[in-house]
Design a protein around this motif. Structure first.
Motif, mmCIF file in Angstrom:
data_model
loop_
_atom_site.group_PDB
_atom_site.id
_atom_site.type_symbol
_atom_site.label_atom_id
_atom_site.label_comp_id
_atom_site.label_asym_id
_atom_site.label_seq_id
_atom_site.Cartn_x
_atom_site.Cartn_y
_atom_site.Cartn_z
ATOM 1 N N THR A 26 20.347 -3.400 26.391
ATOM 2 C CA THR A 26 19.611 -4.449 25.707
ATOM 3 C C THR A 26 18.883 -5.330 26.707
ATOM 4 O O THR A 26 19.164 -5.269 27.920
ATOM 5 C CB THR A 26 20.570 -5.335 24.884
ATOM 6 O OG1 THR A 26 21.407 -6.061 25.795
ATOM 7 C CG2 THR A 26 21.435 -4.495 23.959
ATOM 8 N N PRO A 27 17.938 -6.141 26.254
ATOM 9 C CA PRO A 27 17.233 -7.039 27.193
ATOM 10 C C PRO A 27 18.191 -7.979 27.911
ATOM 11 O O PRO A 27 17.840 -8.512 28.972
ATOM 12 C CB PRO A 27 16.273 -7.808 26.279
ATOM 13 C CG PRO A 27 16.023 -6.888 25.135
ATOM 14 C CD PRO A 27 17.315 -6.156 24.908
ATOM 15 N N LEU A 28 19.438 -8.213 27.367
ATOM 16 C CA LEU A 28 20.381 -9.113 28.033
ATOM 17 C C LEU A 28 21.069 -8.460 29.222
ATOM 18 O O LEU A 28 21.497 -9.154 30.164
ATOM 19 C CB LEU A 28 21.431 -9.585 27.023
ATOM 20 C CG LEU A 28 20.948 -10.490 25.900
ATOM 21 C CD1 LEU A 28 22.086 -10.791 24.917
ATOM 22 C CD2 LEU A 28 20.408 -11.789 26.473
ATOM 23 N N GLY A 29 21.201 -7.140 29.183
ATOM 24 C CA GLY A 29 21.902 -6.441 30.250
ATOM 25 C C GLY A 29 23.408 -6.596 30.115
ATOM 26 O O GLY A 29 23.923 -7.136 29.127
ATOM 27 N N PRO A 30 24.207 -6.138 31.115
ATOM 28 C CA PRO A 30 25.676 -6.211 31.052
ATOM 29 C C PRO A 30 26.137 -7.670 31.034
ATOM 30 O O PRO A 30 25.442 -8.559 31.499
ATOM 31 C CB PRO A 30 26.135 -5.489 32.313
ATOM 32 C CG PRO A 30 24.952 -5.508 33.224
ATOM 33 C CD PRO A 30 23.742 -5.503 32.362
ATOM 34 N N PRO A 35 23.411 -15.265 31.569
ATOM 35 C CA PRO A 35 23.317 -16.594 32.189
ATOM 36 C C PRO A 35 24.453 -17.505 31.708
ATOM 37 O O PRO A 35 24.965 -17.345 30.594
ATOM 38 C CB PRO A 35 21.956 -17.112 31.753
ATOM 39 C CG PRO A 35 21.611 -16.321 30.532
ATOM 40 C CD PRO A 35 22.242 -14.969 30.702
ATOM 41 N N PRO A 36 24.834 -18.468 32.539
ATOM 42 C CA PRO A 36 25.924 -19.391 32.153
ATOM 43 C C PRO A 36 25.635 -20.138 30.842
ATOM 44 O O PRO A 36 26.544 -20.390 30.050
ATOM 45 C CB PRO A 36 26.017 -20.351 33.339
ATOM 46 C CG PRO A 36 25.459 -19.575 34.495
ATOM 47 C CD PRO A 36 24.395 -18.690 33.948
ATOM 48 N N ALA A 37 24.376 -20.510 30.584
ATOM 49 C CA ALA A 37 24.060 -21.253 29.359
ATOM 50 C C ALA A 37 24.370 -20.420 28.124
ATOM 51 O O ALA A 37 24.867 -20.927 27.100
ATOM 52 C CB ALA A 37 22.589 -21.669 29.350
ATOM 53 N N LEU A 38 24.093 -19.104 28.189
ATOM 54 C CA LEU A 38 24.390 -18.230 27.056
ATOM 55 C C LEU A 38 25.893 -18.116 26.875
ATOM 56 O O LEU A 38 26.393 -18.161 25.739
ATOM 57 C CB LEU A 38 23.762 -16.844 27.294
ATOM 58 C CG LEU A 38 24.116 -15.765 26.257
ATOM 59 C CD1 LEU A 38 23.676 -16.179 24.859
ATOM 60 C CD2 LEU A 38 23.463 -14.428 26.647
ATOM 61 N N ARG A 39 26.614 -17.955 27.981
ATOM 62 C CA ARG A 39 28.066 -17.816 27.876
ATOM 63 C C ARG A 39 28.683 -19.081 27.251
ATOM 64 O O ARG A 39 29.560 -18.998 26.392
ATOM 65 C CB ARG A 39 28.663 -17.575 29.274
ATOM 66 C CG ARG A 39 28.233 -16.270 29.899
ATOM 67 C CD ARG A 39 28.935 -16.068 31.237
ATOM 68 N NE ARG A 39 28.561 -14.796 31.856
ATOM 69 C CZ ARG A 39 29.141 -14.307 32.952
ATOM 70 N NH1 ARG A 39 30.108 -15.016 33.524
ATOM 71 N NH2 ARG A 39 28.752 -13.164 33.448
ATOM 72 N N PRO A 134 17.308 -26.857 20.099
ATOM 73 C CA PRO A 134 16.949 -25.964 21.219
ATOM 74 C C PRO A 134 18.120 -25.829 22.199
ATOM 75 O O PRO A 134 18.920 -26.764 22.386
ATOM 76 C CB PRO A 134 15.753 -26.686 21.847
ATOM 77 C CG PRO A 134 15.907 -28.106 21.451
ATOM 78 C CD PRO A 134 16.578 -28.122 20.122
ATOM 79 N N VAL A 135 18.261 -24.635 22.849
ATOM 80 C CA VAL A 135 19.303 -24.366 23.846
ATOM 81 C C VAL A 135 18.604 -24.224 25.208
ATOM 82 O O VAL A 135 17.664 -23.428 25.341
ATOM 83 C CB VAL A 135 20.094 -23.092 23.500
ATOM 84 C CG1 VAL A 135 21.141 -22.824 24.554
ATOM 85 C CG2 VAL A 135 20.736 -23.240 22.120
ATOM 86 N N LEU A 136 19.097 -25.002 26.187
ATOM 87 C CA LEU A 136 18.468 -25.026 27.509
ATOM 88 C C LEU A 136 19.250 -24.141 28.477
ATOM 89 O O LEU A 136 20.495 -24.022 28.407
ATOM 90 C CB LEU A 136 18.428 -26.456 28.039
ATOM 91 C CG LEU A 136 17.766 -27.506 27.113
ATOM 92 C CD1 LEU A 136 17.816 -28.876 27.793
ATOM 93 C CD2 LEU A 136 16.343 -27.118 26.811
ATOM 94 N N ASP A 137 18.526 -23.514 29.389
ATOM 95 C CA ASP A 137 19.205 -22.741 30.442
ATOM 96 C C ASP A 137 19.508 -23.676 31.610
ATOM 97 O O ASP A 137 19.335 -24.899 31.532
ATOM 98 C CB ASP A 137 18.357 -21.552 30.876
ATOM 99 C CG ASP A 137 16.982 -21.980 31.396
ATOM 100 O OD1 ASP A 137 16.799 -23.194 31.625
ATOM 101 O OD2 ASP A 137 16.088 -21.127 31.539
ATOM 102 N N GLU A 138 19.981 -23.091 32.746
ATOM 103 C CA GLU A 138 20.411 -23.898 33.876
ATOM 104 C C GLU A 138 19.250 -24.680 34.489
ATOM 105 O O GLU A 138 19.458 -25.759 35.075
ATOM 106 C CB GLU A 138 21.033 -22.982 34.970
ATOM 107 C CG GLU A 138 22.347 -22.341 34.558
ATOM 108 C CD GLU A 138 22.132 -21.192 33.588
ATOM 109 O OE1 GLU A 138 20.969 -20.768 33.391
ATOM 110 O OE2 GLU A 138 23.121 -20.742 32.971
#
Length: 829
Positions: A26-30, A35-39, A134-138
């Motif tokens: 998938t586009p997310l990969g393993p 990324p920490p924000a997704l986790r 909205p969800v922000l990344d690092e």
């Protein structure tokens, strides 16, 4: 080996599916590369019991928690990790703006949004509340959106059902003939149905508090307030009767107000609930019952004296009195009735005898007696006049009055008959009627004699002039000057004869009119300018005209003639010197005149006022009679006012005369007002008429009189036209069938044997609508009764110029109408 999903909370169905998924493709990969924000977002969402989802990355891959799974329905098997747009494709048009706004950095909150989710593969309406964030990344960039959602379908549908229930209750209350109401513990009205406002005419809000008492009858207000106050203080139910004024009728009706208190758990009154009902009919019925009881009691007391009363009253009256029961048996009969009955029929009635049996030998009288007595015994009270007795003997006439007979309890048990002999009275009335009829006949014959004598006198004078002139014209070598003078005398005398017949027909309301719709004020101004030549320089003419216009439908020529006749009379009344006032009033009513009822109008009132000595009161009733005049011999024909009143009556109006001795007279002509006509294209019609005058026409002449027919065809040929002469209407129709296109116009007499001229004109109009028809007549009863035929009319005797003008006018109107229709077709194209 380390757990790549150690960031996920333990347990949960969705968490297990995420662990079991193959994310490497998938586009997310393993998971190790997530990324920490997704986790962090996944860990937070899976641990929360509230339904929520997460859409991450450029493709907005979909994650959700266990509480959100039921919302997905049939989509659950393929939703995890798929693009958000694919998962919710069925409602993407609705939520796309929310997604775009959230990804732009704006949090979105929506409440009770209706969506067709199709959770089970079928259309399904549901309501939801959403919070998009909205969800922000690092690095602080927006990498996805987070949504907390809750279904509100149950609450929305519940509130809708509640509103429907409240609306149903409100309509039920408003349709209730009673008036529901509530008040607080202090007695202040807090609610009521609109029925109260409809009954009393009070405005919305006016009955609140103590405002309702304003609708009560003043006599009932003190008692009602006393009862109401006592019940509020004691807590006892309210039950009080009072009258209210009904706005629709202005009358008072009886109402009954009742109420019960509602209490709280401690027994304290928190509100009163009541109704007001209409008890007016019941009140009247109760009052009627009380009066009936009193009447019955009184009648019981009087019943013992009733027979003595009959005996005393029956024998002291001059009337023939009898009473029958419902079986036609005599209950009572006085001596006068019995004596007269015996004298007529030879039998003496007595109490208990049957009237119909006594009359068995007189079938006609028996049937008449049954007819009137059956009405009386059925309860009808009436009066009739009847003749009784043997046709071979004296048959007196009686006026019979019937009244209902009731017993002490008010039940109908028969009827009284009071008979008065009116034979002599009727004989006197018949003699009086015959005398009055003889007088009317004598007056009519006198009027006919006066009218005939006047017509003969005037026509003989006119014929004398014509005959003498013709004899002079026959002399050879007559000087041209004298020839011209005699010809003018003949022409002038013919015009005077025509005016005389026109005035006679006007008085009889039999003149054929040519009505038009015209402005009275404008026409009156034109006549006023012309009157100077009629009245002379010593008469000052004053005009009083309103600023507004008013139109009438009448014959303008006869209207002008009527004004000239009134002006000439006014001039003569003032001996040729004084002020003549022409006054116009619009929108007036027609007053009662000479015993005739008035009319509401609107009418145009044209008044002609003079400063003469006025009309003597004993002459007011005769001034409109034909040939009646107070002028010296040779000064007037006595037909001027006859023409005025005849024209007014035939036009739907009348003439009123107001006169005071020594202070002048005012003649007011009333004509019904009508709407103004559409503007006419006068200039174009005039141009057409000039063009038509220059070319020859083929005219179909229809005339049954041979001499007039020869004269008419010769006249038209002298004008340069070709003619075809038909001696009746049927022959004219045959000529039209041969070659209808050869005729440019039809000139037809009205009065002919067989089909008349009006019917001929109507048939020609139906078959040849473009063909002009001109009618001519000396007199036609049909035209006198109907002035709406719509055809051009030339009155006999006519001149060559009159015929030529009539042909020009109808042909000009036809050409104008053709141009207008052609223009309409062009515009339509």
């Amino acid at each position: 080996m380390a757990d790549p999903f150690r960031f996920l909370p333990p347990g949960g169905v969705t968490g297990a599916e995420i662990r079991a998924g193959d994310w490497a493709g998938t586009p997310l990969g393993p998971p190790d590369a997530w990324p920490p924000a997704l986790r962090s977002a996944l860990s937070l969402m899976l641990s929360c019991p509230t339904a929520m989802f997460l859409a991450w990355g450029p493709d907005l891959l979909c994650f959700y928690n266990d509480a959100y799974r039921p919302i997905l329905g049939y989509r659950l098997a393929t939703a995890l990790g798929r693009p958000f747009r694919e998962v919710w494709a069925s409602i993407w048009d609705e939520i796309a703006p929310l997604v775009a706004a959230t990804l732009a950095g704006e949090s979105q909150t929506l409440t009770d949004v209706m969506l067709d989710l199709s959770r089970n593969g079928q259309s399904e309406q549901a309501w939801w509340s959403f919070t998009y964030s909205p969800v922000l990344d690092e690095a602080g960039a927006i990498s996805g959106l987070f949504c907390v959602t809750a279904e509100t379908t149950g609450r929305v549908l519940g509130e809708a059902r509640l509103r429907e229930s409240e609306d149903h209750f409100r309509h039920t209350v408003e349709l209730n003939p009673q008036v529901p109401w509530t008040c607080d513990p202090q007695g202040n009205i807090t609610s009521y149905s609109n029925r109260w406002l409809e009954l009393t005419g009070q405005a919305p809000g006016e009955p609140e508090g103590s405002g309702w008492t304003k609708a009560l009858h003043p006599e009932d207000l003190p008692w009602t307030v006393t009862v109401f106050t006592h019940c509020l203080a004691s807590g006892k139910p309210v039950d009080v009767d009072y009258r209210i004024r009904v706005a629709a009728t202005g009358t008072y009706r009886w109402m009954r107000a009742r109420a019960q208190p509602r209490r709280d758990a401690d027994g304290a009154i928190v509100r009163w609930y009541g109704v007001v009902e209409d008890i007016h009919d019941r009140k009247l019925a109760e009052e009627g019952l009380r009066e009936m009881n009193a009447t019955l009691e009184r009648r019981v007391a009087e019943a013992l004296a009733q027979r003595k009363l009959w005996a005393d009253v029956f024998e002291t009256t001059d009337a023939l009195v009898g009473a029958l029961d419902t079986e036609y048996r005599f209950l009572a009969v006085n001596a006068a009735y019995a004596d007269e009955f015996e004298d007529i029929y030879g039998l003496r009635p007595s109490v208990g005898a049957n009237l119909l049996d006594l009359l068995s030998g007189y079938p006609e009288q028996r049937a008449a007696a049954r007819a009137v007595w059956s009405r009386a015994l059925a309860g009808e009270e009436f009066t009739v006049a009847e003749a009784f007795g043997d046709p071979g003997r004296r048959r007196p006439y009686y006026e019979l009055k019937f009244t209902t007979l009731r017993d002490a309890r008010g039940r109908r048990i028969g009827a009284f008959q009071y008979a008065q002999d009116i034979t002599e009275r009727l004989r006197h009335q018949e003699q009086l009627a015959r005398a009055e009829e003889a007088l009317r006949h004598a007056q009519q014959m006198e009027a006919v004699g006066q009218l005939t004598g006047g017509v003969a006198h005037d026509f003989n004078n006119l014929l004398t002039i014509i005959r003498s002139s013709v004899e002079f014209l026959r002399r050879p070598n007559l000087a041209e000057e004298r020839r011209t003078r005699y010809l003018e005398a003949v022409s002038d005398t013919v015009d005077r004869a025509a005016r005389l017949t026109s005035q006679l027909l006007a008085f009889a309301r039999r003149q054929p009119l040519a009505p038009e719709v015209f402005d009275v004020g404008a026409r009156l101004s034109g006549v006023a300018d012309m009157l100077n030549a009629v009245t002379g320089a010593r008469i000052r003419i004053v005009r009083e005209l309103p600023n507004t216009r008013c139109h009438v439908r009448a014959d303008p020529s006869q209207f002008e003639t009527a004004l000239v006749n009134l002006a000439v009379n006014a001039r003569d009344a003032m001996d040729g010197e004084g002020t003549l006032t022409l006054r116009l009033s619009c929108g007036t009513e027609l007053p009662p005149i000479r015993g005739h009822a008035g009319a509401p109008g609107p009418f145009a009132a044209v008044s002609v006022a003079d400063e003469g000595p006025g009309v003597a009161p004993d002459l007011l009733g005769r001034i409109f009679e034909p040939f009646f005049t107070t002028k010296a011999v040779g000064k007037g024909t006595g037909l001027g006012l006859s023409q005025v009143i005849g024209f007014a009556k035939q036009s739907g109006g009348d003439v009123e005369v107001a006169s005071a001795d020594g202070r002048g007279a005012i003649f007011t002509l009333y004509l019904p007002e009508v709407d103004s006509p559409p503007p006419a294209e006068v200039a174009e019609a005039a141009g057409d008429a000039e063009a038509i005058e220059e070319r020859a026409l083929c005219v179909l002449v229809v005339e049954d009189n041979l001499e007039v027919g020869r004269f008419c065809t010769q006249l038209l040929e002298e004008l340069g036209h070709a003619t075809v002469w038909a001696h009746n209407a049927e022959a004219a129709l045959s000529e039209m069938e041969k070659a209808p296109s050869r005729f440019d116009a039809v000139f037809s007499d009205v009065v002919m044997p067989g089909m008349g001229g009006v019917e001929l004109a109507r048939r020609l109009r139906a078959g040849h609508p473009e063909l002009p028809v001109v009618l001519t007549t000396g007199y036609s009863d049909a035209l006198a009764r109907d002035d709406t035929h719509g055809f051009e009319l030339v009155r006999k005797p006519y001149s060559a110029e009159q015929v030529a003008r009539a042909l020009r006018d109808v042909l000009a109107r036809r050409r104008s109408g053709s141009k207008e229709r052609a223009g309409t077709l062009d515009r339509a194209r």
